[in-house]
Design an enzyme around this catalytic site. Structure first.
Site, PDB file in Angstrom:
ATOM      1  N   CYS A   2     -22.776  24.599 -38.310  1.00 17.05           N
ATOM      2  CA  CYS A   2     -23.171  24.827 -39.696  1.00 17.05           C
ATOM      3  C   CYS A   2     -23.060  23.498 -40.434  1.00 17.05           C
ATOM      4  CB  CYS A   2     -22.267  25.856 -40.336  1.00 17.05           C
ATOM      5  SG  CYS A   2     -22.293  27.418 -39.455  1.00 17.05           S
ATOM      6  N   ARG A  27     -32.047  21.098 -39.967  1.00 14.00           N
ATOM      7  CA  ARG A  27     -31.591  21.702 -38.724  1.00 14.00           C
ATOM      8  C   ARG A  27     -31.918  23.196 -38.665  1.00 14.00           C
ATOM      9  NH1 ARG A  27     -25.670  19.171 -37.759  1.00 14.00           N
ATOM     10  NH2 ARG A  27     -25.719  20.635 -36.056  1.00 14.00           N
ATOM     11  N   TRP A  72     -25.463  28.598 -39.917  1.00 15.31           N
ATOM     12  CA  TRP A  72     -26.282  28.930 -38.753  1.00 15.31           C
ATOM     13  C   TRP A  72     -25.447  29.957 -38.006  1.00 15.31           C
ATOM     14  CZ3 TRP A  72     -26.979  29.144 -33.551  1.00 15.31           C
ATOM     15  CH2 TRP A  72     -28.319  29.229 -33.145  1.00 15.31           C
ATOM     16  N   ASN A  98     -17.168  25.136 -40.441  1.00 20.73           N
ATOM     17  CA  ASN A  98     -18.129  24.825 -39.391  1.00 20.73           C
ATOM     18  C   ASN A  98     -17.362  24.946 -38.070  1.00 20.73           C
ATOM     19  OD1 ASN A  98     -20.066  23.685 -37.770  1.00 20.73           O
ATOM     20  ND2 ASN A  98     -19.809  21.598 -38.555  1.00 20.73           N
ATOM     21  N   GLY A  99     -17.823  25.773 -37.148  1.00 18.99           N
ATOM     22  CA  GLY A  99     -17.112  25.934 -35.871  1.00 18.99           C
ATOM     23  C   GLY A  99     -16.959  27.401 -35.500  1.00 18.99           C
ATOM     24  N   GLU A 473     -38.903  23.537 -13.800  1.00 21.44           N
ATOM     25  CA  GLU A 473     -38.596  23.080 -15.158  1.00 21.44           C
ATOM     26  C   GLU A 473     -38.834  21.575 -15.319  1.00 21.44           C
ATOM     27  OE1 GLU A 473     -38.366  24.347 -17.911  1.00 21.44           O
ATOM     28  OE2 GLU A 473     -37.258  22.934 -19.153  1.00 21.44           O
ATOM     29  N   LYS A 477     -41.349  20.158 -18.142  1.00 21.10           N
ATOM     30  CA  LYS A 477     -40.970  19.212 -19.213  1.00 21.10           C
ATOM     31  C   LYS A 477     -41.939  18.034 -19.271  1.00 21.10           C
ATOM     32  CE  LYS A 477     -38.708  20.806 -21.555  1.00 21.10           C
ATOM     33  NZ  LYS A 477     -38.184  22.102 -21.386  1.00 21.10           N
ATOM     34  N   GLU A 480     -45.285  19.058 -20.630  1.00 17.66           N
ATOM     35  CA  GLU A 480     -45.188  19.459 -22.031  1.00 17.66           C
ATOM     36  C   GLU A 480     -45.135  18.273 -22.987  1.00 17.66           C
ATOM     37  OE1 GLU A 480     -41.472  21.484 -22.536  1.00 17.66           O
ATOM     38  OE2 GLU A 480     -42.155  22.647 -24.238  1.00 17.66           O
ATOM     39  N   HIS A 496     -47.636  24.662   3.059  1.00 18.71           N
ATOM     40  CA  HIS A 496     -48.662  25.708   3.005  1.00 18.71           C
ATOM     41  C   HIS A 496     -49.801  25.341   2.049  1.00 18.71           C
ATOM     42  CE1 HIS A 496     -46.265  28.259   5.505  1.00 18.71           C
ATOM     43  NE2 HIS A 496     -45.227  28.084   4.710  1.00 18.71           N
ATOM     44  N   LYS A 595     -42.723  25.555 -31.597  1.00 18.96           N
ATOM     45  CA  LYS A 595     -41.352  25.849 -31.192  1.00 18.96           C
ATOM     46  C   LYS A 595     -41.153  27.345 -30.960  1.00 18.96           C
ATOM     47  CE  LYS A 595     -37.105  24.898 -30.271  1.00 18.96           C
ATOM     48  NZ  LYS A 595     -36.938  24.438 -28.884  1.00 18.96           N
TER      49      LYS A 595
HETATM   50  C1  F6R Z   1     -40.436  24.712 -23.157  1.00 22.59           C
HETATM   51  C2  F6R Z   1     -40.546  25.607 -24.232  1.00 22.59           C
HETATM   52  C3  F6R Z   1     -41.279  26.903 -24.048  1.00 22.59           C
HETATM   53  C4  F6R Z   1     -40.312  28.022 -24.390  1.00 22.59           C
HETATM   54  C5  F6R Z   1     -41.015  29.386 -24.414  1.00 22.59           C
HETATM   55  C6  F6R Z   1     -40.026  30.507 -24.707  1.00 22.59           C
HETATM   56  O1  F6R Z   1     -39.693  23.581 -23.450  1.00 22.59           O
HETATM   57  O2  F6R Z   1     -40.023  25.305 -25.265  1.00 22.59           O
HETATM   58  O3  F6R Z   1     -41.789  27.058 -22.770  1.00 22.59           O
HETATM   59  O4  F6R Z   1     -39.299  28.016 -23.432  1.00 22.59           O
HETATM   60  O5  F6R Z   1     -42.003  29.378 -25.396  1.00 22.59           O
HETATM   61  O6  F6R Z   1     -39.386  30.341 -25.926  1.00 22.59           O
HETATM   62  P1  F6R Z   1     -38.084  31.149 -26.290  1.00 22.59           P
HETATM   63  O7  F6R Z   1     -36.986  30.660 -25.411  1.00 22.59           O
HETATM   64  O8  F6R Z   1     -37.829  30.809 -27.745  1.00 22.59           O
HETATM   65  O9  F6R Z   1     -38.368  32.600 -26.072  1.00 22.59           O
END
Ligand code: F6R
Length: 600
Positions: A2, A27, A72, A98-99, A473, A477, A480, A496, A595
């Site tokens: 927070c 944030r 948060w 905060n914590g 993953e 990354k 992405e 294969h 996001k």
């Molecule tokens: C990858 C990424 C996306 C999310 C996906 C699910 O870095 O950000 O692939 O992982 O859109 O999002 P959440 O976890 O918010 O359901």
């Protein structure tokens, strides 16, 4: 997690606190609040939502002492009542925190028996009542006594109507600094909140208590004055050039927060408060279906291996986007687990609806408290990693895996997992934050490798068993954020198909820690080398042999096989980050992606 701001001086506190909180809002907090200490008209205001989005005009309190907070949520839903500042029974002591107070349930029950009346669901409120209990006229003395009973993390700022003209602050495991101005003092959890007023700060150390008054301040011991060199925007990223790098670097702390208070090492168990109410139902569960999207789905795949191997529960992972459109076979012995950072992903929510319609038990492993998935599942576990701002998920991912490991312990020990095995997993999990820190120290080496490989347009990522999801993953990354084509493939599947792609222009990142499938991975690396492929190996420290085979090696420390993905992911996150930056992209906001994916 927070944000805290406090002010004491000769100016009205409110506008200073308001601008300080706005500086922290980048944030992504969910509620905010103020207390302005004014003899005539004390002012308490708490509200859900963002200050920037708050349309009403604020009243204009004139007091020159105040504390403020942007929350948060971690314990207790996002409500006006749960927002800070919190107060004691008599509304004389006001506090922002905060914590996480780990033993708050125990303390709360004790305080209730002693006659204290609680108004919120938060862990924080116990601090107000403890301070009230020990208050005998001197606020810092009461704070000192109260904190002796507390376990967990805190950065706090407290004011009292009965000992006015001062703010008492204290810290343990949560950041807190004093801003030293001209005839004014500030306190904050983040330099961003004080930088417009002063650059002279004192960073408090753990277990320190400070008292700030309008004309002076004292800490229990002498501390040097430091100067903040950052600009305001840099301060928001704590000096890092991107949120993504900041979040990668925060992982020792974020994983520690995920584990805090949940590991019972002696009992070889995990304590998951959010699942206690459905404990009996969980005992009867025979199958698990984990449903997620994107990166969260890769964490889920690690969970599948863990839950089957150590808890003995048949587990299946589904892409939420597919789940609704196939005919999932779900019966009353199945529980569905939804893994999501945001808790708002439309595909996951649609799948949750489907699961609920079928009357299946649903659990959430979610970061954002009070999000739709958190609210709509029957029970769940929060990640507690704080806001994740960069679009590419990093710290949430490693904590999703850590949480699935906790769940494996929790369910496994109720089934056939032996005590010694439970103890071993718990002990190794507790070491993970330190090991992650060690890997992060090799960032400059990974940056050099990124420089060497930044011009390649194709990458293969391979792994087996627990590190197959890691390979997926790693590829995810780099696609992405660096817009580089990459394939994430099982080492054993290579021959294969994907082997056909390999040549001297198609490097492979081979995740090959020393574990039960190491020899098999070595065979895969040899297959690639025989086709003139370039290999970057992610291997266990001390493995010198791999240097004869791979072109480059990134070392990670040894841990249990099931926990390795948490470690092997870190260099892959850093590699993708540096390649993205070196290619000149805005890695925090990759093109075409959002996001929180709230559309199907
Ligand atoms: C990858 C990424 C996306 C999310 C996906 C699910 O870095 O950000 O692939 O992982 O859109 O999002 P959440 O976890 O918010 O359901």
């Amino acid at each position: 997690m927070c944000g805290i701001v406090g002010y004491i001086g000769k100016k009205p506190a409110f506008p200073i606190l308001l601008s300080g909180l706005k500086r922290l809002e980048y944030r992504g907090y969910d509620s905010f609040g103020f207390f302005i200490s004014d003899k005539e008209k004390p002012f308490l205001f708490k509200k859900i939502g963002k200050i920037s989005g708050f349309k009403q005009n604020f009243p204009n309190p004139s007091g020159e002492i105040g504390i403020a907070h942007t929350r948060w949520a971690t314990t207790g839903q996002v409500t006006d009542v749960n927002a800070h500042p919190h107060f004691d029974c008599k509304k004389e002591i006001f506090l922002v925190h905060n914590g996480i107070i780990e033993n708050y349930q125990f303390l709360k029950e004790k305080l209730i028996k002693e006659g204290h009346k609680f108004s919120s669901e938060t862990d924080t409120e116990v601090l107000c009542h403890l301070i009230e209990k020990y208050f005998e006229g001197n606020l810092e003395e009461a704070v000192r006594k109260a904190l002796r009973e507390v376990k967990g993390a805190y950065g706090i700022a407290v004011v009292s109507k009965k000992d006015p003209e001062k703010i008492v602050v204290a810290k343990f495991s949560s950041p807190l600094l004093l801003g030293i101005g001209q005839e004014e003092f500030l306190v904050a959890s983040d330099p961003a909140a004080v930088i417009a007023h002063t650059r002279q700060v004192i960073n408090l150390d753990d277990n320190e208590i400070a008292v700030i008054k309008p004309d002076n301040f004292f800490i229990l011991k002498e501390k040097p004055l430091e100067t903040i060199e950052w600009k305001v925007e840099e301060a928001e990223k704590k000096g890092y050039p991107h949120f993504m790098l900041k979040e990668i670097m925060e992982q020792p702390e974020s994983i520690e927060n995920t584990l805090k208070g949940r590991l019972l090492t002696n009992e070889g168990m995990a304590k998951l408060g959010g699942l206690e109410l459905i404990h009996d139902k969980l005992r009867k569960i025979k199958r698990l279906n984990i449903i997620a999207c994107g990166t969260a789905r890769h964490a889920a795949l690690v969970g599948e291996y863990m839950l089957e191997e150590y808890a003995g529960i048949p587990t299946k992972v589904d892409s939420a986007s597919e789940f609704r459109y196939r005919k999932p076979i779900l019966d009353k012995d199945t529980a569905a687990i939804f893994v999501s950072q945001s808790g708002e992903t439309a595909d996951s929510l649609a799948a949750l609806k489907e699961v609920k319609q079928k009357g299946i038990l649903s659990l959430g492993i979610v970061n954002v408290v009070g999000s739709s998935i958190a609210r709509e599942t029957d029970a769940g576990v929060y990640l507690r990693v704080g806001p994740e701002i960069a679009v590419a998920s990093t710290k949430a991912t490693t904590s999703q895996i850590a949480t699935l490991a906790l769940l494996t312990l929790f369910l496994g020990r109720q089934k056939e997992m032996a005590l010694v095995m439970g103890q071993r997993i718990a002990r190794e999990l507790a070491k993970i934050p330190e090991l992650v820190k060690k890997i992060l120290e090799t960032d400059s080496q990974i940056k050099e490798l990124s420089q060497k490989y930044k011009t390649f347009n194709n990458f293969m990522y391979i792994g087996r068993k627990y590190d197959y999801p890691t390979a997926r993953e790693g590829a995810h990354k780099i696609k992405e954020i660096a817009y580089v084509h990459a394939e994430g493939c099982r080492g054993g599947e290579l021959k294969h198909c994907e082997l056909a792609l390999i040549d001297e222009d198609f490097p492979t990142v081979a995740i090959c820690p020393s574990n039960s499938v190491y020899e098999k991975m070595i065979s895969n690396i040899e297959e690639i080398k025989a086709r003139n492929g370039i290999v970057i190996a992610v291997a266990t420290e001390g493995n010198e042999e791999i240097k004869n085979l791979a072109d480059d090696v990134i070392y990670i420390p040894k841990t249990l096989e099931m926990l390795t993905p948490i470690l092997s992911l870190i260099p892959l996150q850093l590699f993708a980050y540096h390649v993205g930056v070196l290619r000149g992209y805005n890695v925090d906001k990759p093109r075409n992606l959002a996001k929180s994916v709230t559309v199907e």
